[in-house]
Design a protein around this motif. Structure first.
Motif, PDB file in Angstrom:
ATOM      1  N   ALA A 170      -2.541 -13.629  -3.654  1.00  0.00           N
ATOM      2  CA  ALA A 170      -3.638 -14.108  -2.798  1.00  0.00           C
ATOM      3  C   ALA A 170      -4.233 -15.404  -3.347  1.00  0.00           C
ATOM      4  CB  ALA A 170      -4.721 -13.035  -2.698  1.00  0.00           C
ATOM      5  N   ALA A 171      -4.341 -15.503  -4.664  1.00  0.00           N
ATOM      6  CA  ALA A 171      -5.003 -16.678  -5.257  1.00  0.00           C
ATOM      7  C   ALA A 171      -4.101 -17.907  -5.311  1.00  0.00           C
ATOM      8  CB  ALA A 171      -5.490 -16.335  -6.669  1.00  0.00           C
ATOM      9  N   LYS A 172      -2.793 -17.705  -5.548  1.00  0.00           N
ATOM     10  CA  LYS A 172      -1.945 -18.876  -5.825  1.00  0.00           C
ATOM     11  C   LYS A 172      -0.879 -19.167  -4.774  1.00  0.00           C
ATOM     12  CE  LYS A 172      -0.313 -19.619 -10.043  1.00  0.00           C
ATOM     13  NZ  LYS A 172       0.344 -19.288 -11.332  1.00  0.00           N
ATOM     14  N   TYR A 173      -0.531 -18.142  -3.971  1.00  0.00           N
ATOM     15  CA  TYR A 173       0.613 -18.331  -3.072  1.00  0.00           C
ATOM     16  C   TYR A 173       0.254 -17.930  -1.634  1.00  0.00           C
ATOM     17  CZ  TYR A 173       2.590 -18.315  -7.755  1.00  0.00           C
ATOM     18  OH  TYR A 173       2.822 -18.580  -9.077  1.00  0.00           O
ATOM     19  N   PRO A 174      -0.522 -18.750  -0.936  1.00  0.00           N
ATOM     20  CA  PRO A 174      -0.994 -18.379   0.406  1.00  0.00           C
ATOM     21  C   PRO A 174       0.137 -18.228   1.426  1.00  0.00           C
ATOM     22  CG  PRO A 174      -1.544 -20.684  -0.111  1.00  0.00           C
ATOM     23  CD  PRO A 174      -1.025 -20.072  -1.364  1.00  0.00           C
ATOM     24  N   ASP A 175       1.321 -18.782   1.145  1.00  0.00           N
ATOM     25  CA  ASP A 175       2.422 -18.668   2.109  1.00  0.00           C
ATOM     26  C   ASP A 175       3.337 -17.478   1.823  1.00  0.00           C
ATOM     27  OD1 ASP A 175       1.523 -20.821   3.549  1.00  0.00           O
ATOM     28  OD2 ASP A 175       2.558 -22.257   2.248  1.00  0.00           O
ATOM     29  N   ILE A 176       2.912 -16.624   0.901  1.00  0.00           N
ATOM     30  CA  ILE A 176       3.679 -15.377   0.705  1.00  0.00           C
ATOM     31  C   ILE A 176       2.872 -14.238   1.320  1.00  0.00           C
ATOM     32  CG2 ILE A 176       4.588 -13.713  -0.976  1.00  0.00           C
ATOM     33  CD1 ILE A 176       5.345 -16.025  -2.751  1.00  0.00           C
ATOM     34  N   GLU A 177       3.539 -13.491   2.198  1.00  0.00           N
ATOM     35  CA  GLU A 177       2.862 -12.390   2.890  1.00  0.00           C
ATOM     36  C   GLU A 177       3.437 -11.050   2.429  1.00  0.00           C
ATOM     37  OE1 GLU A 177       2.370 -10.577   7.403  1.00  0.00           O
ATOM     38  OE2 GLU A 177       3.337 -12.524   7.153  1.00  0.00           O
ATOM     39  N   ILE A 178       2.535 -10.143   2.032  1.00  0.00           N
ATOM     40  CA  ILE A 178       2.987  -8.786   1.683  1.00  0.00           C
ATOM     41  C   ILE A 178       2.950  -7.962   2.976  1.00  0.00           C
ATOM     42  CG2 ILE A 178       2.590  -6.748   0.227  1.00  0.00           C
ATOM     43  CD1 ILE A 178       1.101  -8.642  -1.753  1.00  0.00           C
ATOM     44  N   LEU A 179       4.140  -7.686   3.512  1.00  0.00           N
ATOM     45  CA  LEU A 179       4.239  -6.989   4.807  1.00  0.00           C
ATOM     46  C   LEU A 179       3.767  -5.546   4.708  1.00  0.00           C
ATOM     47  CD1 LEU A 179       7.843  -8.106   5.839  1.00  0.00           C
ATOM     48  CD2 LEU A 179       5.722  -8.796   6.986  1.00  0.00           C
ATOM     49  N   ALA A 180       4.130  -4.884   3.602  1.00  0.00           N
ATOM     50  CA  ALA A 180       3.790  -3.466   3.448  1.00  0.00           C
ATOM     51  C   ALA A 180       3.834  -3.096   1.979  1.00  0.00           C
ATOM     52  CB  ALA A 180       4.790  -2.603   4.214  1.00  0.00           C
TER      53      ALA A 180
END
Ligand code: AHR
Length: 307
Positions: A170-180
């Motif tokens: 959340a803090a460093k990689y806004p373009d990575i999404e945790i789907l589940a």
């Protein structure tokens, strides 16, 4: 007549050893087996000076509590345990304290006031989660969709790895999404089962998996292959522990990274118990030294892995 000679001073009690009770979680993973072996091997090598009472709680907190109570009744010198979950220890730790028996937390933390345990010997699980996130971001060039396999609900290893990983993403990689994100209970069978259901729901959307331990990842790798995808290539993998099985998978090109967590805590554990018996003070957190291992060096690392 001469008075009878005074009796010899009473012989020392037969058991002058360091008597230690250890309440192990169970046998959920290869990592756990390595930790058990490390503890039992050290005690076996030092049988003249150490008397180990070992209990396997089969994944149940109530069994660990029963074991601790029986160690208190036996009057052991020190009690060690790897708490299966973080909460619910105050009452039994208080009983040990009242009996004058120090508690040593090994590998997992317990959420209790500091005066209820002597020390924690183990890893920085938050840092392991942070390192896992950085490795995942590197593998995905900072962008992509991933899933997370969590450890046992309520365990410090699961709580802190999740916090370390999710916060760093959340803090460093806004373009990575945790789907589940879902528990696989630290076992290979559950890791496979949960990965199968993630694949059913998200299919080829999934670009990476973070697993809180290698055993769950080894199960997930089977699920990915059975779905006709290539683990380590189509779906990048990062997991925690550093067991031989994941090094084999990395050397075979089916896994990418493992964040090490050292289970070989037997020597440190007994050295600490001996200090506590002698009344010496010990540090509140005796931290493990650990590294991050990547597929690129797995083949040469493998022969040096001892668990
Ligand atoms: O508490 C350490 C964790 O517990 C390890 O990562 C896992 O493999 C084990 O079951």
């Amino acid at each position: 007549d001469a008075a009878p000679a005074p009796a010899e001073p009473a012989a020392k009690p037969a058991n002058d050893k360091l008597v230690v009770g250890f309440a192990q979680i169970g046998q959920e993973s290869g990592w756990r087996d390595a930790e058990t072996q490390s503890i039992q091997f050290y005690a076996g090598q030092n049988i003249d000076t150490i008397d180990l009472k070992f209990a396997d709680a089969q994944q149940k907190q109530e069994n660990q509590i029963k074991a601790i109570k029986s160690f208190i009744d036996m009057g052991v010198d020190v009690i060690g345990l790897a708490p299966v979950v973080e909460t619910g220890w105050d009452a039994v730790f208080t009983e040990a304290k009242e009996a004058g028996i120090p508690i040593v937390l090994v590998d997992r933390k317990a959420d209790v006031p500091e005066d209820l345990y002597a020390t924690f010997i183990g890893s920085d699980f938050i840092k392991e989660g942070n390192d896992g996130a950085d490795e995942m971001a590197r593998l995905l060039d900072n962008k992509g969709k991933i899933v997370e396999l969590e450890g046992t609900v309520g365990a410090s290893a699961a709580n802190d790895r999740k916090k370390g990983f999710d916060d760093q993403i959340a803090a460093k990689y806004p373009d990575i999404e945790i789907l589940a994100s879902q528990t696989g209970d630290f076992t290979r069978a559950k890791g496979k089962e949960v990965m199968e259901s993630f694949l059913k729901t998200y299919g080829s959307e999934i670009q990476g998996v973070f697993a809180h331990n290698d055993d769950m990842m080894l199960g997930a790798i089977e699920a990915i292959k059975e779905a006709g995808l290539k683990p380590g290539v189509d779906i990048k993998t990062v997991s925690c522990d550093g067991v031989k099985g994941i090094f084999e998978a990395m050397a075979a090109g089916e896994a990418n990274v493992t964040v090490e967590c050292n289970p070989l805590l037997g020597p440190q554990f007994f050295e600490t118990c001996a200090k506590l018996k002698a009344g010496e003070t010990v540090e509140k957190w005796i931290k493990s030294e650990e590294g991050v291992y990547r597929a690129e060096t797995a083949a040469e690392d493998l022969p040096n892995r001892v668990y």
